[in-house]
Motif scaffolding. Sequence first.
Motif, mmCIF file in Angstrom:
data_model
loop_
_atom_site.group_PDB
_atom_site.id
_atom_site.type_symbol
_atom_site.label_atom_id
_atom_site.label_comp_id
_atom_site.label_asym_id
_atom_site.label_seq_id
_atom_site.Cartn_x
_atom_site.Cartn_y
_atom_site.Cartn_z
ATOM 1 N N THR A 54 0.833 -1.210 0.000
ATOM 2 C CA THR A 54 0.000 0.000 0.000
ATOM 3 C C THR A 54 0.863 1.253 0.000
ATOM 4 O O THR A 54 0.469 2.274 -0.575
ATOM 5 C CB THR A 54 -0.927 -0.003 1.229
ATOM 6 N N THR B 60 -6.190 -9.512 -2.053
ATOM 7 C CA THR B 60 -5.508 -8.871 -0.924
ATOM 8 C C THR B 60 -4.397 -9.803 -0.444
ATOM 9 O O THR B 60 -4.573 -11.017 -0.374
ATOM 10 C CB THR B 60 -6.479 -8.610 0.229
ATOM 11 N N LEU C 1 -8.218 4.459 -1.362
ATOM 12 C CA LEU C 1 -7.613 3.291 -2.004
ATOM 13 C C LEU C 1 -8.516 2.061 -1.859
ATOM 14 O O LEU C 1 -8.735 1.317 -2.819
ATOM 15 C CB LEU C 1 -6.238 3.014 -1.395
ATOM 16 N N GLN C 2 -9.043 1.860 -0.673
ATOM 17 C CA GLN C 2 -9.919 0.714 -0.448
ATOM 18 C C GLN C 2 -11.178 0.811 -1.318
ATOM 19 O O GLN C 2 -11.679 -0.199 -1.834
ATOM 20 C CB GLN C 2 -10.287 0.626 1.027
ATOM 21 N N MET D 219 -5.948 6.206 2.371
ATOM 22 C CA MET D 219 -6.177 4.779 2.557
ATOM 23 C C MET D 219 -7.649 4.420 2.326
ATOM 24 O O MET D 219 -7.966 3.401 1.703
ATOM 25 C CB MET D 219 -5.739 4.346 3.948
ATOM 26 N N GLY E 105 -0.643 -5.338 1.179
ATOM 27 C CA GLY E 105 -0.956 -4.743 -0.111
ATOM 28 C C GLY E 105 -1.881 -5.588 -0.946
ATOM 29 O O GLY E 105 -2.732 -6.313 -0.426
#
Length: 659
Positions: free
Chosen positions: A34, A80, A54-55, A51, A84
Amino acid sequence: MQAWVSGRMLDLGTPKQRTLLALLVSQADRAVTTDVILEALWEGNPPPSAMTSLQAYVAKLRKVLEPGRAPRTPATVLRTCARGYVLDTGAVDVDVHRFVAHAEAGRRARDREDPRQALREFDAGLALWRGQPFAEVSGVPWVVPEVARLEEVRLSVVEMRCAALLALGAHESAVAELRAFVKAHPLREYGCELLSLAMYRAGRQADALDVLRTVQASLSEELGVDPTLRLQRMRQRILNQDPVLDWQPAPAPAAQPAAAVAGGVLPSHASAPSLPPDDTTGDVSVGREAAVRQLTEALAAAEARRGRLVMVSGEPGAGKTGLLRRFAERSGVPVFRGTCDERIAPSPLSLWKQVLRAADAAFPRRPAPGPVAELLKGVAAQATVGTDAAGGDRRLFDAVARHLTGLSGTGALVVILDHVHRADPASLRMLVHLAKSVPESRLLLIASYRSDEAQSLAGTLAALSGAEATRMELRGLTPRDTRVPAGAITGGDVSRRTAEGLCARSGGSPFLLREMVGLLAGEQRPDESGAGPVPAPDREVALYRVERLPEPAAELLTVAAVAGRYFDVEVVAEAASIGIDTALAVLDRAIAAGLIDEDGQRLGWFRFTDVLVAEALYATTGRMRRGRLRLRIEAAAGRAWATGRAAAGPAPAAIAPRT
């Protein structure tokens, strides 16, 4: 970046979502942390909410890429992993991988002299290109090497495609393709060589010579180097209207007998059927009788179910590849070959994929087991990256070992791994793993490497120490051996004194000897000392060996070359303004690289073991600088001799005319 599911193009969403997918595809089957993703998406300045964003991007991409996935079931494409995400190519088809597969298939077709099939494969691969690879993330540090690798492969494929056109007699088509290629890449000498040959065969001799003049000028102005000996010989052959340049129809491809199967990705100029062959030094077995005998004995032991591992080392140009090729031709058993191309960074297990594809071709009724088949499809290629020997993919390694040793159940097999000093870590771990299974099989495993790059194999060689490997080091040819190939190239007898001079200057290297005598044969007979100009390829090799040494090496050895073949280290260090401790450390490395020897009689005196290195350094030093260096050397020597530091005796002998 484009994607399809069931023939329907997908909407990949926002620019950042597209960038995320491009990054993951560029590192397919490898975990991308990540931290790296956030750095790429927000150019080093991610906001506090990065974050969470990103998810969200990952969730949307998963929905698009797997529209039929049931709720709360694990993703199979964008998975997953620890710290990362990873894009699993077991569930998707990536055009980049298909391009590389077509390129390798085309090379194999070219190597078996099937230009029509090679052309089909190259065209299929090039048809996949639509622009710069991974354009969305081409500037991300993690992706830059992959973009450069793919571009280099593409350029090689274009050149090999044009070589296939020439092999088929399509000279005018090749001219049209190559003119645009050379204009865009004027310093790619192989492309220029192909264009000059295509123009000559198309009846345009003047244009062919103009191509060679242009590349010579470009190389001189931009890089300060001469064209390769191949280009120099091409010019001479065109001027002489040498019949060897004329087109001959390619022979119909024949089925490969099991005893002559060889796999491997070779440099594009290594065996192109449309180009005239290089001059050779005659039988590569000359001076290598002991090595041939050792290999023959190892093969006989393998026939008796006492498989062997043989490690062949030698300096650059020592003839390792030629020796192994000739042994393979005469072995009378199936031979599977893998090699590392010095121009292209190796991909994981690329060495073994070449071997296993050759095995598949030789034994079509013995299909590879599941893990091996997955490797050849690219599914498992990345699985072993970043793991150590103990934690590697044991299932895959065991499957490869069982497959190859199983194929040897009815008769001896030979696996040749050439240039393993350039191999990727996973390929080296596979070598160590297979070596454990060799003694109880009919498998002869041969690996070659350059002795001056043995340091990169220190861990592998240590791991193989318990494998009862046979070690063979190819040393330089003797003056007696030198007379045979030198006479073959010059077309007449070569005197003993001339052979001794050539042997001394080349260090007994078959490659350097071939280039040196070839250049002399095109201009004049070698004189009694074997002297003559240092051929450009030899000079490049010699200077490259010096460049690999620590930083002060070039300066220290340049001063030593001006002093002479034999030199006093204190005198040379003072003239070079280098501390004596630093100079001695540099010489230790030069001794390990085989460039320098320490005098056994006079303390502090050394000599060049490779005369061509000294001559190349001397020749590339300007006349005015040589004069100034001589004055400094003479002053330093005078002080040394006045204080009694230097050993008594005459001044060092000159190694080149002091003009």
